[in-house]
Scaffold this motif. Structure first.
Motif, PDB file in Angstrom:
ATOM      1  N   ALA A  13      35.841  24.671   4.132  1.00 15.34           N
ATOM      2  CA  ALA A  13      35.968  24.803   5.585  1.00 15.34           C
ATOM      3  C   ALA A  13      35.907  26.275   5.997  1.00 15.34           C
ATOM      4  O   ALA A  13      35.260  26.622   6.994  1.00 15.34           O
ATOM      5  CB  ALA A  13      37.267  24.158   6.063  1.00 15.34           C
ATOM      6  N   LEU A  14      36.562  27.146   5.243  1.00  9.84           N
ATOM      7  CA  LEU A  14      36.516  28.573   5.540  1.00  9.84           C
ATOM      8  C   LEU A  14      35.098  29.125   5.396  1.00  9.84           C
ATOM      9  O   LEU A  14      34.648  29.929   6.223  1.00  9.84           O
ATOM     10  CB  LEU A  14      37.473  29.339   4.625  1.00  9.84           C
ATOM     11  CG  LEU A  14      38.962  29.156   4.906  1.00  9.84           C
ATOM     12  CD1 LEU A  14      39.796  29.751   3.779  1.00  9.84           C
ATOM     13  CD2 LEU A  14      39.329  29.755   6.237  1.00  9.84           C
ATOM     14  N   SER A  23      33.293  26.277  14.865  1.00 10.24           N
ATOM     15  CA  SER A  23      34.173  27.119  15.685  1.00 10.24           C
ATOM     16  C   SER A  23      35.550  27.219  15.030  1.00 10.24           C
ATOM     17  O   SER A  23      35.870  26.470  14.098  1.00 10.24           O
ATOM     18  CB  SER A  23      34.318  26.516  17.079  1.00 10.24           C
ATOM     19  OG  SER A  23      35.042  25.295  17.002  1.00 10.24           O
ATOM     20  N   LEU A  24      36.377  28.101  15.562  1.00 10.42           N
ATOM     21  CA  LEU A  24      37.747  28.216  15.072  1.00 10.42           C
ATOM     22  C   LEU A  24      38.501  26.911  15.293  1.00 10.42           C
ATOM     23  O   LEU A  24      39.241  26.461  14.411  1.00 10.42           O
ATOM     24  CB  LEU A  24      38.476  29.380  15.760  1.00 10.42           C
ATOM     25  CG  LEU A  24      39.943  29.575  15.374  1.00 10.42           C
ATOM     26  CD1 LEU A  24      40.080  29.804  13.877  1.00 10.42           C
ATOM     27  CD2 LEU A  24      40.543  30.728  16.165  1.00 10.42           C
ATOM     28  N   ALA A  25      38.297  26.279  16.435  1.00 15.47           N
ATOM     29  CA  ALA A  25      38.958  24.992  16.710  1.00 15.47           C
ATOM     30  C   ALA A  25      38.521  23.937  15.685  1.00 15.47           C
ATOM     31  O   ALA A  25      39.349  23.154  15.203  1.00 15.47           O
ATOM     32  CB  ALA A  25      38.646  24.521  18.122  1.00 15.47           C
ATOM     33  N   GLU A  28      40.288  24.740  12.417  1.00 20.41           N
ATOM     34  CA  GLU A  28      41.701  24.346  12.477  1.00 20.41           C
ATOM     35  C   GLU A  28      41.857  22.841  12.295  1.00 20.41           C
ATOM     36  O   GLU A  28      42.734  22.389  11.568  1.00 20.41           O
ATOM     37  CB  GLU A  28      42.322  24.788  13.797  1.00 20.41           C
ATOM     38  CG  GLU A  28      42.504  26.286  13.894  1.00 20.41           C
ATOM     39  CD  GLU A  28      42.946  26.746  15.264  1.00 20.41           C
ATOM     40  OE1 GLU A  28      42.659  26.034  16.268  1.00 20.41           O
ATOM     41  OE2 GLU A  28      43.578  27.810  15.337  1.00 20.41           O
ATOM     42  N   ARG A  29      41.002  22.050  12.954  1.00 23.21           N
ATOM     43  CA  ARG A  29      41.074  20.588  12.808  1.00 23.21           C
ATOM     44  C   ARG A  29      40.801  20.169  11.375  1.00 23.21           C
ATOM     45  O   ARG A  29      41.487  19.309  10.823  1.00 23.21           O
ATOM     46  CB  ARG A  29      40.072  19.906  13.751  1.00 23.21           C
ATOM     47  CG  ARG A  29      40.595  19.711  15.151  1.00 23.21           C
ATOM     48  CD  ARG A  29      39.681  18.811  15.969  1.00 23.21           C
ATOM     49  NE  ARG A  29      38.363  19.401  16.175  1.00 23.21           N
ATOM     50  CZ  ARG A  29      38.061  20.271  17.139  1.00 23.21           C
ATOM     51  NH1 ARG A  29      38.991  20.653  17.983  1.00 23.21           N
ATOM     52  NH2 ARG A  29      36.838  20.740  17.261  1.00 23.21           N
ATOM     53  N   GLU A  30      39.804  20.787  10.745  1.00 28.91           N
ATOM     54  CA  GLU A  30      39.447  20.443   9.376  1.00 28.91           C
ATOM     55  C   GLU A  30      40.595  20.761   8.415  1.00 28.91           C
ATOM     56  O   GLU A  30      40.975  19.938   7.586  1.00 28.91           O
ATOM     57  CB  GLU A  30      38.181  21.190   8.956  1.00 28.91           C
ATOM     58  CG  GLU A  30      37.718  20.889   7.551  1.00 28.91           C
ATOM     59  CD  GLU A  30      37.235  19.475   7.342  1.00 28.91           C
ATOM     60  OE1 GLU A  30      37.273  19.006   6.184  1.00 28.91           O
ATOM     61  OE2 GLU A  30      36.824  18.822   8.320  1.00 28.91           O
ATOM     62  N   VAL A  31      41.152  21.957   8.538  1.00 27.52           N
ATOM     63  CA  VAL A  31      42.241  22.363   7.643  1.00 27.52           C
ATOM     64  C   VAL A  31      43.474  21.498   7.888  1.00 27.52           C
ATOM     65  O   VAL A  31      44.132  21.056   6.942  1.00 27.52           O
ATOM     66  CB  VAL A  31      42.550  23.870   7.806  1.00 27.52           C
ATOM     67  CG1 VAL A  31      43.818  24.256   7.071  1.00 27.52           C
ATOM     68  CG2 VAL A  31      41.371  24.697   7.299  1.00 27.52           C
ATOM     69  N   ARG A  32      43.786  21.213   9.141  1.00 27.47           N
ATOM     70  CA  ARG A  32      44.920  20.341   9.451  1.00 27.47           C
ATOM     71  C   ARG A  32      44.713  18.966   8.812  1.00 27.47           C
ATOM     72  O   ARG A  32      45.635  18.398   8.233  1.00 27.47           O
ATOM     73  CB  ARG A  32      45.087  20.206  10.967  1.00 27.47           C
ATOM     74  CG  ARG A  32      46.347  19.467  11.363  1.00 27.47           C
ATOM     75  CD  ARG A  32      46.528  19.372  12.873  1.00 27.47           C
ATOM     76  NE  ARG A  32      46.487  20.678  13.510  1.00 27.47           N
ATOM     77  CZ  ARG A  32      45.582  21.034  14.434  1.00 27.47           C
ATOM     78  NH1 ARG A  32      44.655  20.197  14.832  1.00 27.47           N
ATOM     79  NH2 ARG A  32      45.634  22.232  14.974  1.00 27.47           N
TER      80      ARG A  32
END
Length: 90
Positions: A13-14, A23-25, A28-32
């Protein structure tokens, strides 16, 4: 999902974010999602519990040996948790 798989998924994801492909959003969703999957698939003595209530505790997932320990864990993480319940994550 084991720890190594979770780390690889976060690393992927990074890399996608660094390549400008999300996008950053999105990152964030992927990592969460990876972390929640890891926590709910966690194998061992602990079990994942989700808090339901008002404010910052709502949706909080903790690992604990039982519901009482889960409530204590939530209280230790949130300054003023208010009223809440915990339930095992299925």
């Amino acid at each position: 999902m084991d720890r190594i798989s979770a780390l690889r998924n976060v690393e992927e994801a990074l890399a996608t974010f660094e390549a400008g492909e999300c996008s950053l959003a999105d990152l964030e969703r992927e990592v969460r999602g990876v972390l929640r999957t890891y926590a709910t698939d966690f194998e061992g003595e602990l079990r994942a519990y989700r808090a339901q209530g008002d404010g910052p505790v709502d949706g909080l997932v903790v690992l604990a040996s039982d519901a009482t320990a889960a409530r204590d864990r939530v209280r230790s993480l949130v300054d003023e948790p208010g009223r809440f319940e915990v339930a095992p994550v299925e």
